[in-house]
Scaffold this motif. Structure first.
Motif, PDB file in Angstrom:
ATOM      1  N   TRP A 413       0.822  -1.208   0.000  1.00  0.00           N
ATOM      2  CA  TRP A 413       0.000   0.000   0.000  1.00  0.00           C
ATOM      3  C   TRP A 413       0.862   1.267   0.000  1.00  0.00           C
ATOM      4  N   ILE A 417      -2.444   3.411  -0.845  1.00  0.00           N
ATOM      5  CA  ILE A 417      -3.245   2.902  -1.967  1.00  0.00           C
ATOM      6  C   ILE A 417      -2.664   1.564  -2.426  1.00  0.00           C
ATOM      7  N   VAL A 418      -3.542   0.613  -2.740  1.00  0.00           N
ATOM      8  CA  VAL A 418      -3.086  -0.702  -3.184  1.00  0.00           C
ATOM      9  C   VAL A 418      -2.270  -0.565  -4.465  1.00  0.00           C
ATOM     10  N   GLU A 419      -1.088  -1.165  -4.459  1.00  0.00           N
ATOM     11  CA  GLU A 419      -0.197  -1.056  -5.615  1.00  0.00           C
ATOM     12  C   GLU A 419      -0.664  -1.953  -6.764  1.00  0.00           C
ATOM     13  N   ASP A 445      -7.449  -4.434 -11.119  1.00  0.00           N
ATOM     14  CA  ASP A 445      -8.178  -3.208 -10.798  1.00  0.00           C
ATOM     15  C   ASP A 445      -9.399  -3.511  -9.939  1.00  0.00           C
ATOM     16  N   ALA A 448      -8.194  -4.293  -6.460  1.00  0.00           N
ATOM     17  CA  ALA A 448      -7.669  -3.099  -5.798  1.00  0.00           C
ATOM     18  C   ALA A 448      -8.801  -2.227  -5.265  1.00  0.00           C
ATOM     19  N   GLY A 452      -9.444  -1.599  -1.346  1.00  0.00           N
ATOM     20  CA  GLY A 452      -9.500  -0.227  -0.856  1.00  0.00           C
ATOM     21  C   GLY A 452     -10.738   0.027  -0.020  1.00  0.00           C
ATOM     22  N   LYS A 456      -6.724  -1.480   4.733  1.00  0.00           N
ATOM     23  CA  LYS A 456      -5.500  -2.262   4.881  1.00  0.00           C
ATOM     24  C   LYS A 456      -5.568  -3.272   6.024  1.00  0.00           C
TER      25      LYS A 456
END
Length: 503
Positions: A413, A417-419, A445, A448, A452, A456
């Motif tokens: 993250w 933000i999720v990589e 996507d 993610a 989100g 986390k």
């Protein structure tokens, strides 16, 4: 002597011709008229739905009797005749033919509307109603359900055919462990007409309901009927209905029982295959802390119609899965119309010419690199996109459907933000699919976004081992999101095999 032989040959040939012709004429036909529970759609199992008329022929001796299913989905006892469908059957009838008649599911609709206008007057009387049909624009006299059934029965008898009336199959609705019957409505009225006309009546509604109750709601739903459809049967449900009908014939005095096979071998439609090809994020790794999403994936599918075959292997890249012969093994099993999900990328960033020898060249071009492996063999290494394009072409060459998936996201993250690897393996997988005109789904996507939304802390529980591999909960979550993505995909061809997905 030669003349005598010639005469005998002519006589023998004539007798043989007469016998063959007579045999052909005497072979009766079993006609079926009804709605979608007798024949769904084109009778090809679209959407996994079948009518009992599609299978009943497998219980009969085809050397002695023909079978023709003329049922049409959406029709009632009234509209089947208004559309001229009964006339087309009636013209073909010969003495000794059989006509199985089952209507009722659609007779309860509106008599006059702009949608289907297929309802009939309830009961078996001679009541009628004159209407200007909103749907067809025609003036019409509508009769009772019993009137229409009686008309088919009497007209079949006039041709010397043998009509059999059946009550409608039960719906997959339950009330305290029991299946509600229609023995006070269409089932009753069908029985009354059969009794009045002195023809065989088969109470399919009651007998099949009893069979369903002996199995239980939990095992019926999802196998014999689907959760999203309480009226139409699966192949197994259609076979059950056909079996009930055949058993009823055996106990009746109807001559159709003479054509029933002693030990029928009923064949269900062949299952389609869905192959999963990828790395440890998809594979069954035998590790409770590293469970690939392919492990729980089958629970989202109608496995009576499609088989999920997980061929993913931990530690493999697009390069090594092919180089080590794993791909050749999969290809040997792929059949036309099968599906193959392709997902690589996590291991393709590894070393190209040392250690695990699993890295691929970056991009989707035709660049290559010669590598000497530890056993002194020479390997030509290609780009990630080159391998993905070859997978796609190989699948298409088998007449199957390739679907390229982006790799799953890691539990990383940066900046909260999720990589996602949108500038490398996701991008190249998308480009390779585009070049080969294949379907691409960006599940990275989709995951993610969902990660989100969870945050986390909750997502951390999905990754008990490291930032790449999920445990059982994470695998189940990923499988659900991926199945939903495939179900939402209008071009993937898998929607009809995927069960409704609950949050």
């Amino acid at each position: 002597m030669q003349t005598i032989k010639s005469v005998l040959l002519v006589v023998f040939s004539s007798v043989l011709f007469v016998q063959c012709t007579s045999s052909s004429i005497e072979k009766p036909t079993v006609y079926m008229v009804g709605d979608s529970t007798v024949k769904n759609g084109q009778g090809d199992g679209a959407g996994g739905l079948w009518g009992w008329g599609d299978f009943i022929g497998q219980f009969l001796d085809s050397t002695k009797v023909n079978v023709e299913n003329h049922a049409l989905g959406g029709t009632s006892s009234r509209t089947f005749q208004d559309l001229g469908l009964w006339d087309s059957v009636h013209r073909k009838l010969n003495k000794g033919d059989y006509v199985l008649i089952q209507f009722g599911h659609n007779d309860d609709g509106p008599i006059n509307d702009d949608y289907r206008a297929r309802g009939t007057i309830k009961g078996v009387g001679n009541e009628s109603e004159e209407i200007d049909n909103i749907l067809t624009g025609k003036h019409e006299i509508v009769h009772s359900y019993g009137w229409y059934i009686r008309k088919v029965v009497t007209e079949a008898k006039e041709k010397g055919a043998i009509p059999i009336v059946l009550s409608p199959i039960p719906r997959n609705k339950w009330n305290e462990g029991k299946v509600p019957l229609n023995n006070t409505s269409y089932g009753l009225w069908a029985k009354q007409i059969a009794q009045e006309e002195q023809v065989t009546f088969i109470d399919l509604n009651t007998k099949m309901a009893q069979k369903m109750e002996s199995i239980g709601e939990k095992d019926i739903t999802g196998t014999y009927f689907y959760e999203h459809d309480h009226t139409h049967t699966s192949a197994k449900g259609a076979v059950m209905a056909a079996e009930v009908i055949i058993e009823a014939f055996k106990k009746s005095s109807n001559s159709l029982a003479d054509f029933i096979l002693g030990s029928p071998l009923v064949k269900l439609p062949k299952k389609r295959n869905l192959f999963l090809v990828g790395d440890s994020t998809m594979a069954d790794n035998g590790d409770e802390n590293a469970v690939g999403w392919g492990v729980p994936f089958p629970i989202h599918f109608d496995t009576t119609r499609i088989q999920i075959i997980n061929k993913a292997r931990g530690g493999k890249s697009s390069r090594t899965f092919m180089y080590e012969g794993l791909w050749d093994s999969v290809l040997k099993q792929v059949q036309p119309k099968d599906f193959v999900l392709l997902q690589f990328g996590h291991n393709d960033a590894g070393n190209i010419a040392k250690a695990k020898y699993r890295g691929s060249l970056r991009g989707i071009g035709d660049e290559l690199q010669e590598v000497v492996r530890p056993d002194s063999t020479l390997e030509t290494v290609h780009t990630f996109g080159w391998y993905m394009k070859k997978y796609i072409r190989d699948v298409k060459a088998k007449g199957a459907v390739p679907i390229v998936l982006s790799l799953t996201v890691r539990n990383e993250w940066p900046g909260g933000i999720v990589e996602q690897r949108t500038d490398s393996y996701i991008k190249w997988a998308r480009e390779a699919a585009k070049v080969e005109n294949a379907i691409f789904l960006d599940i990275s996507d989709s995951l993610a976004v969902k990660y989100g939304e969870l945050g986390k802390e909750k997502v951390n529980a999905f990754f008990p081992k490291d930032h790449t591999h999920t445990g059982a909960k994470g695998a189940a979550f990923n499988a659900r999101i991926i199945a939903q993505s495939l179900r939402n995909c209008s071009t993937c061809g898998l929607r009809e095999f995927i069960l409704p997905i609950k949050d």
